[in-house]
Design a protein around this motif. Sequence first.
Motif, PDB file in Angstrom:
ATOM      1  N   PRO A  88      26.100   8.437  62.361  1.00 53.71           N
ATOM      2  CA  PRO A  88      26.530   8.014  61.320  1.00 53.71           C
ATOM      3  C   PRO A  88      26.908  10.064  60.947  1.00 53.71           C
ATOM      4  N   HIS A  89      27.551  10.266  59.845  1.00 54.03           N
ATOM      5  CA  HIS A  89      27.571  11.177  59.151  1.00 54.03           C
ATOM      6  C   HIS A  89      28.971  11.150  58.713  1.00 54.03           C
ATOM      7  N   ASN A  90      28.477  11.647  57.733  1.00 57.75           N
ATOM      8  CA  ASN A  90      29.771  11.223  55.720  1.00 57.75           C
ATOM      9  C   ASN A  90      30.404   9.830  55.956  1.00 57.75           C
ATOM     10  N   LEU A 111      27.875  24.309  60.967  1.00 64.04           N
ATOM     11  CA  LEU A 111      28.251  24.636  62.403  1.00 64.04           C
ATOM     12  C   LEU A 111      28.817  22.713  62.190  1.00 64.04           C
ATOM     13  N   ALA A 112      28.286  22.172  62.837  1.00 65.67           N
ATOM     14  CA  ALA A 112      28.239  20.356  62.205  1.00 65.67           C
ATOM     15  C   ALA A 112      29.165  20.325  61.393  1.00 65.67           C
ATOM     16  N   SER A 113      28.864  20.131  59.545  1.00 73.54           N
ATOM     17  CA  SER A 113      29.514  20.047  58.826  1.00 73.54           C
ATOM     18  C   SER A 113      30.878  20.142  58.572  1.00 73.54           C
ATOM     19  N   SER A 155      30.962   7.864  58.227  1.00 72.74           N
ATOM     20  CA  SER A 155      31.468   7.441  59.492  1.00 72.74           C
ATOM     21  C   SER A 155      30.589   7.288  60.466  1.00 72.74           C
ATOM     22  N   ILE A 156      31.657   7.354  62.010  1.00 75.60           N
ATOM     23  CA  ILE A 156      30.811   6.447  63.147  1.00 75.60           C
ATOM     24  C   ILE A 156      31.525   8.051  64.236  1.00 75.60           C
ATOM     25  N   VAL A 157      30.285   8.730  64.582  1.00 75.16           N
ATOM     26  CA  VAL A 157      30.749  10.119  65.484  1.00 75.16           C
ATOM     27  C   VAL A 157      30.847   9.430  67.062  1.00 75.16           C
ATOM     28  N   THR A 158      32.211   9.995  66.832  1.00 76.64           N
ATOM     29  CA  THR A 158      33.091   9.482  68.094  1.00 76.64           C
ATOM     30  C   THR A 158      32.786  10.497  69.456  1.00 76.64           C
ATOM     31  N   SER A 159      32.671  10.125  70.847  1.00 79.23           N
ATOM     32  CA  SER A 159      32.097  10.565  71.614  1.00 79.23           C
ATOM     33  C   SER A 159      33.748  11.596  71.842  1.00 79.23           C
ATOM     34  N   HIS A 160      34.642  11.928  72.046  1.00 81.94           N
ATOM     35  CA  HIS A 160      35.505  13.401  71.454  1.00 81.94           C
ATOM     36  C   HIS A 160      35.189  14.432  70.206  1.00 81.94           C
ATOM     37  N   GLN A 161      34.387  13.667  69.472  1.00 82.76           N
ATOM     38  CA  GLN A 161      33.953  14.619  68.635  1.00 82.76           C
ATOM     39  C   GLN A 161      32.766  15.301  68.505  1.00 82.76           C
ATOM     40  N   ALA A 162      32.092  13.840  69.137  1.00 83.07           N
ATOM     41  CA  ALA A 162      30.264  14.990  70.187  1.00 83.07           C
ATOM     42  C   ALA A 162      30.788  15.924  70.786  1.00 83.07           C
ATOM     43  N   GLN A 163      31.766  15.590  71.581  1.00 81.61           N
ATOM     44  CA  GLN A 163      32.088  16.515  72.899  1.00 81.61           C
ATOM     45  C   GLN A 163      32.392  18.127  71.503  1.00 81.61           C
ATOM     46  N   ARG A 164      33.186  17.785  71.268  1.00 88.30           N
ATOM     47  CA  ARG A 164      33.772  19.388  70.476  1.00 88.30           C
ATOM     48  C   ARG A 164      32.545  20.221  70.052  1.00 88.30           C
ATOM     49  N   LEU A 211      23.426  14.946  61.375  1.00 90.07           N
ATOM     50  CA  LEU A 211      22.358  16.460  60.587  1.00 90.07           C
ATOM     51  C   LEU A 211      21.192  16.578  60.961  1.00 90.07           C
ATOM     52  N   ALA A 212      20.391  15.148  61.114  1.00 91.87           N
ATOM     53  CA  ALA A 212      18.987  15.458  61.448  1.00 91.87           C
ATOM     54  C   ALA A 212      18.898  15.570  62.351  1.00 91.87           C
ATOM     55  N   ALA A 213      19.609  15.358  63.644  1.00 89.32           N
ATOM     56  CA  ALA A 213      19.701  14.739  65.272  1.00 89.32           C
ATOM     57  C   ALA A 213      20.258  16.899  65.545  1.00 89.32           C
ATOM     58  N   VAL A 214      21.063  17.104  64.922  1.00 87.93           N
ATOM     59  CA  VAL A 214      21.056  18.304  64.755  1.00 87.93           C
ATOM     60  C   VAL A 214      20.201  19.161  64.425  1.00 87.93           C
ATOM     61  N   ASP A 215      19.553  19.529  63.384  1.00 82.61           N
ATOM     62  CA  ASP A 215      18.724  19.967  63.099  1.00 82.61           C
ATOM     63  C   ASP A 215      17.134  19.983  64.489  1.00 82.61           C
ATOM     64  N   ALA A 216      17.232  18.906  64.546  1.00 82.96           N
ATOM     65  CA  ALA A 216      15.771  18.344  65.754  1.00 82.96           C
ATOM     66  C   ALA A 216      16.240  18.866  66.701  1.00 82.96           C
ATOM     67  N   PHE A 217      17.263  19.064  67.300  1.00 81.23           N
ATOM     68  CA  PHE A 217      17.956  20.014  68.114  1.00 81.23           C
ATOM     69  C   PHE A 217      18.066  21.312  68.487  1.00 81.23           C
TER      70      PHE A 217
END
Length: 215
Positions: free
Chosen positions: A144-146, A193-195, A148-157, A82-88
């Motif tokens: 990291p998020h909640n 949205l990311a949450s 767990s670790i964000v996978t590439s599939h999740q990052a793509q979505r 979420l911090a990365a999404v905020d910065a983006f």
Amino acid sequence: MSRAEARERNRRALLDAALQVVSRDGYRARLEEIAERADLTTGAIYSLFGSKNGLVVGLVTDYLRPHYEEIEQAVPPGLELLAAVDAFARYYRRSCDAPGALAGLTLQITLQDMTLHDPDLGAQLAASVRGHEEHLVALFTGRPHNGSIVTSHQAQRLATALRALFVGLSQGVILGLAHGADEQYFADAACALASDVSLLDHDSGAPRGAREPEP
């Protein structure tokens, strides 16, 4: 000047000329005018880019490359998702106030119109954009998020959803249709949205709402 240097100079001149002509004329852009502005011949376009569509794809690639490089600098490693999404989000909002923002929007709309007239160009441009978005996917993967670790599939979505959100919001800001959409608004909308668990908790590709088979 070496042959490689001359080739790169010609390539740069054609891309700069194409940006001006394509932004103005869209699918009606003439290779002859582009070549004339670059002080070259149409033969140089075919030699360097293969076709008019190849030149347009090269233009988009050239236009997007610094954009994604700046994103990588704006979102440092080590941040949780979420911090990365905020910065983006904050970077994207600042880009709406850049001197070339309106010209960038004009090019974006022009390219969309061109793809409606030429499906083959649309497919090539989509492939080019997806290639650049891999940088964004890599930027979010592994964070990291909640618990767990964000996978590439999740990052793509997530990248797909964020692109849609920011393209719409940025158009509104540049056209004066998104009053009050400041950095905090962009960040809040993106983090909301990311949450959303529908983006980050479905990693298998199974239809939403599908039940796991009973043992």
